[in-house]
Scaffold this motif. Sequence first.
Motif, mmCIF file in Angstrom:
data_model
loop_
_atom_site.group_PDB
_atom_site.id
_atom_site.type_symbol
_atom_site.label_atom_id
_atom_site.label_comp_id
_atom_site.label_asym_id
_atom_site.label_seq_id
_atom_site.Cartn_x
_atom_site.Cartn_y
_atom_site.Cartn_z
ATOM 1 N N GLY A 53 0.552 -1.226 -0.168
ATOM 2 C CA GLY A 53 0.096 0.053 -0.377
ATOM 3 C C GLY A 53 0.756 1.360 -0.019
ATOM 4 O O GLY A 53 0.116 2.095 -0.166
ATOM 5 N N THR A 54 1.883 1.767 0.022
ATOM 6 C CA THR A 54 3.167 2.328 0.326
ATOM 7 C C THR A 54 3.505 2.398 -0.593
ATOM 8 O O THR A 54 3.877 3.735 -1.960
ATOM 9 C CB THR A 54 3.546 2.102 1.510
ATOM 10 O OG1 THR A 54 2.910 2.066 2.796
ATOM 11 C CG2 THR A 54 4.911 3.341 1.603
ATOM 12 N N CYS A 55 4.839 1.925 -1.242
ATOM 13 C CA CYS A 55 5.626 1.343 -2.393
ATOM 14 C C CYS A 55 4.732 1.015 -3.938
ATOM 15 O O CYS A 55 4.093 0.563 -4.020
ATOM 16 C CB CYS A 55 6.543 -0.159 -2.288
ATOM 17 S SG CYS A 55 8.036 0.342 -3.798
ATOM 18 N N PRO A 56 5.260 2.227 -4.160
ATOM 19 C CA PRO A 56 4.783 2.881 -5.470
ATOM 20 C C PRO A 56 5.173 1.849 -7.048
ATOM 21 O O PRO A 56 3.950 1.278 -7.422
ATOM 22 C CB PRO A 56 5.194 4.329 -5.847
ATOM 23 C CG PRO A 56 6.073 4.508 -5.192
ATOM 24 C CD PRO A 56 6.482 3.566 -4.062
ATOM 25 N N VAL A 57 6.516 0.787 -7.052
ATOM 26 C CA VAL A 57 6.528 -0.144 -7.185
ATOM 27 C C VAL A 57 5.839 -0.989 -7.297
ATOM 28 O O VAL A 57 4.888 -2.108 -8.349
ATOM 29 C CB VAL A 57 8.033 -0.689 -7.386
ATOM 30 C CG1 VAL A 57 8.315 -1.835 -8.617
ATOM 31 C CG2 VAL A 57 9.536 0.530 -7.692
ATOM 32 N N LYS A 103 2.553 -1.159 -5.806
ATOM 33 C CA LYS A 103 0.983 -0.844 -6.100
ATOM 34 C C LYS A 103 0.978 -0.987 -7.814
ATOM 35 O O LYS A 103 0.016 -1.515 -8.345
ATOM 36 C CB LYS A 103 1.051 0.638 -5.660
ATOM 37 C CG LYS A 103 1.152 1.582 -4.767
ATOM 38 C CD LYS A 103 0.850 2.407 -3.941
ATOM 39 C CE LYS A 103 -0.150 3.444 -3.077
ATOM 40 N NZ LYS A 103 -0.129 4.348 -2.729
ATOM 41 N N ARG A 104 1.909 -0.480 -8.516
ATOM 42 C CA ARG A 104 2.154 -0.160 -10.045
ATOM 43 C C ARG A 104 1.857 -1.752 -10.530
ATOM 44 O O ARG A 104 1.819 -2.134 -11.333
ATOM 45 C CB ARG A 104 2.778 0.094 -10.664
ATOM 46 C CG ARG A 104 3.361 0.009 -12.305
ATOM 47 C CD ARG A 104 4.651 0.805 -13.124
ATOM 48 N NE ARG A 104 5.876 0.900 -12.447
ATOM 49 C CZ ARG A 104 5.967 1.362 -11.680
ATOM 50 N NH1 ARG A 104 5.909 2.465 -11.031
ATOM 51 N NH2 ARG A 104 7.396 0.723 -11.294
ATOM 52 N N ARG A 105 2.861 -2.610 -10.207
ATOM 53 C CA ARG A 105 2.664 -4.543 -10.066
ATOM 54 C C ARG A 105 1.552 -5.112 -9.741
ATOM 55 O O ARG A 105 0.680 -5.978 -10.736
ATOM 56 C CB ARG A 105 3.510 -5.186 -9.719
ATOM 57 C CG ARG A 105 5.173 -4.519 -9.847
ATOM 58 C CD ARG A 105 5.815 -5.655 -8.787
ATOM 59 N NE ARG A 105 7.273 -5.431 -9.378
ATOM 60 C CZ ARG A 105 8.366 -6.314 -8.880
ATOM 61 N NH1 ARG A 105 7.962 -7.098 -7.525
ATOM 62 N NH2 ARG A 105 9.911 -5.754 -9.049
ATOM 63 N N GLN A 106 0.867 -4.444 -8.359
ATOM 64 C CA GLN A 106 -0.968 -5.038 -8.438
ATOM 65 C C GLN A 106 -2.079 -4.205 -9.581
ATOM 66 O O GLN A 106 -2.640 -4.793 -9.854
ATOM 67 C CB GLN A 106 -1.119 -4.552 -6.935
ATOM 68 C CG GLN A 106 -0.433 -4.873 -5.649
ATOM 69 C CD GLN A 106 -0.546 -4.386 -4.544
ATOM 70 O OE1 GLN A 106 -1.937 -3.120 -4.291
ATOM 71 N NE2 GLN A 106 -1.326 -5.153 -3.471
ATOM 72 N N ARG A 107 -1.581 -2.767 -9.794
ATOM 73 C CA ARG A 107 -2.510 -2.998 -11.012
ATOM 74 C C ARG A 107 -2.396 -2.951 -12.974
ATOM 75 O O ARG A 107 -3.145 -3.116 -13.243
ATOM 76 C CB ARG A 107 -2.138 -0.922 -11.302
ATOM 77 C CG ARG A 107 -2.831 -0.783 -10.377
ATOM 78 C CD ARG A 107 -2.660 1.536 -10.699
ATOM 79 N NE ARG A 107 -1.689 1.801 -10.915
ATOM 80 C CZ ARG A 107 -0.320 2.580 -9.849
ATOM 81 N NH1 ARG A 107 -1.043 2.228 -9.213
ATOM 82 N NH2 ARG A 107 0.133 2.579 -10.573
ATOM 83 N N GLN A 108 -1.118 -3.868 -13.044
ATOM 84 C CA GLN A 108 -0.914 -4.966 -14.601
ATOM 85 C C GLN A 108 -1.626 -5.688 -14.146
ATOM 86 O O GLN A 108 -1.754 -6.416 -13.561
ATOM 87 C CB GLN A 108 0.949 -4.267 -14.594
ATOM 88 C CG GLN A 108 1.316 -4.109 -14.387
ATOM 89 C CD GLN A 108 2.573 -4.050 -14.707
ATOM 90 O OE1 GLN A 108 3.460 -4.869 -14.414
ATOM 91 N NE2 GLN A 108 3.588 -2.780 -15.129
ATOM 92 N N PRO A 109 -2.471 -5.695 -14.834
ATOM 93 C CA PRO A 109 -4.022 -6.852 -15.642
ATOM 94 C C PRO A 109 -2.420 -8.264 -15.736
ATOM 95 O O PRO A 109 -0.818 -8.337 -16.930
ATOM 96 C CB PRO A 109 -4.292 -6.758 -16.485
ATOM 97 C CG PRO A 109 -3.534 -5.186 -17.631
ATOM 98 C CD PRO A 109 -2.974 -4.897 -16.384
#
Length: 699
Positions: free
Chosen positions: A682-686, A688-694
């Motif tokens: 919930g904090t690390c942008p890297v 977060k981006r991985r979670q958003r990638q389908p």
Amino acid sequence: MTKVNALAASSHHSPGMMRAVLLAWLIACLVPPVLAQAQAQGVMRPGSERAIETAKPTRAIAAGLFGRTGPMALQRQDDAVPGWKVLGPSEPLGFIASTWEVTRSVGYSGRPLEMLVAVDMQARITGARLMRHSEPILTLGLSDEDIARFVDGFAGIDLTDPDGAGQGPDMPDIISRATVSTGVIRDSILRTARTLAIARGLLPGGGIDRVSYAPRDWDALIEQGAITRRTVTLTEAAQALAGAKMPLPTGDAPFIDLYAAVIDPPTIGRNILGQQQYTRAVGALGPGETALFVASRGLYSYRGTAWRRDGVFDRLVVTQGDARIALVKSGYTRIDDLAITGAPELKERSIFHLPGDGFDPTRPFTLELTASRAAETGEVSFTTDLGYVLPAAHITEPPAAPAPLWQSRWQEKRLPVASVMVMMAALTMILLAQEWIVRRKRLWLGLRLGYLTLTLVWLGWVLNGQLSVVQVVAFVQSLLSGFHWETFLIEPVIFTLWAGVALGLLFWGRGVFCGWLCPFGALQELSNLAARRLGVPQIAVPHAIHERLWIIKYTLFVAILALSFYSMDMALRLAEAEPFKTAISMRMMRAWPFVAFVVVLLLAGLFIERFYCRYLCPLGAALAIPAKLKIFDWLHRRPQCGRECRLCETKCTVGAIDPLGRINPNECVLCLRCQVVMTDPGTCPVLKRRQRQPEAKPS
């Protein structure tokens, strides 16, 4: 060009390497000139402590130590235990000795710590006086009156106490703010007084047992070593005296069979001579003299005839160390009969008196026999040695020596030391399990705040376990001037902490102490956390300025260390840049300028987290240098750190992460905050981006 590129690559992969090289260069440039100047002035010369001049008592000092008025004289005594004999108008008053001259007492600073100690004729300490010191806490933490009151408290201690001198309630209490320094003073005074009293015959320790008696025959005394023997056969003598006008016959018969014994102990002398003859022999001894029994059989006479003319037995001499003692007619008694059973048929039996000055019968000595015969030109001769050591059974034991203070201190501090060890064990488990802990943010935060609170309250304010750059300087000085473990063992909590920190430096770096075990560091972090919760704005120092401000603490450490070689007093005054003593050890109970300095640092820390740790702490700088040797690198980084994301850099407690995402181990306090950030989805942008990638669909 290749070398330049290699250096650049090395610098890129080893953050802070160039700064470390520059710091090493700075130390190499500054310290040797200071050392040279200090040695030229004689203030620091490793291995030359014997050249330091001993303090000498004046009549006024002696009068004060003995509490006497009127005329008195001082006589210097340069023997095994040097000192001064103090004479009153009609009788001796006692003796004075220097702790530096007798015990080589060295204080916590690594410099000589010297007291003059007076002992009266009843083996009581009548007084002590501090003559020289360079102690850290004595210089700045106590007044001269405090020191004098402590040293004066040793007057009246009875060295004959069967439980050991200094074990009773009359001992002065160790000063809590100067435990190490006053502990060294205590041990030095008691050891010097006891050694002096034994050497002057005021205590029975180490002398001949002139009371105990047990029946023994000749063979039993030979077996014990109370009588020693040296045999020279005719063949051995003939070879040694080859060239004599009248050659000796050869064979296994004795040329001389020589025996010797110190007969002062009744178990030796009374058994050999019998009660009546023994009483006459020891009764004829002068003050301090010793009776030596010599006997022989065989062809050669150890007495000869020359002694009848010149009064010297030229065939015998006693040697002990560098001393050579002649046996003379005035101390000679011929013995006709022996009372002991089992003795061989002896040709000659004699007793010789050995002087009290320059001879110690309890130490090993040698009886040298010289045999000679006329030759065609001059004479030929040989010398044989008969070694003698008085058996320990005939030497009295001294009264119990005072137990070393460090032993009693460790007994007293068992629970505090155990608690510190538990804290360090818990910290070890936290650091070993860090990858599991940092994935649980609330657990990490609870452990972090709980541990820092324990460090501040229990380790700092209760146990007074705050390390200091003064201890680093004292350790270096001790290595150069004569290391003594006992000095550092007097403070168990501090010793235990340093032992743990030393291991921590090897495995994790300076962060083990600076981030977890430093009470003042904990105070800064906790106060800053409270300030942020109250909305106090935080100042972000630009990295270029932040990095240059590091120079201050490294320069401060080098200055303190270098200055200590010139003047320990000046170095300790500069070490007051540390607020630890005021804030932790003395709990702000100090003069207002010191308190104001601490308040300013804490106020700055409300706006810049760990302000003092970042820019001013000389102890942190001192620990960062050996921390370069750490074995493991436990902190993880991602390729995206510093390029795609700089969140950890802004969250770092001490600004140890540079704009490229690299962690500088010289500055890292191992708080693990960056590890929490980079593992928190919930904090690390890297993440977060991985979670958003389908997720990729299967073809």
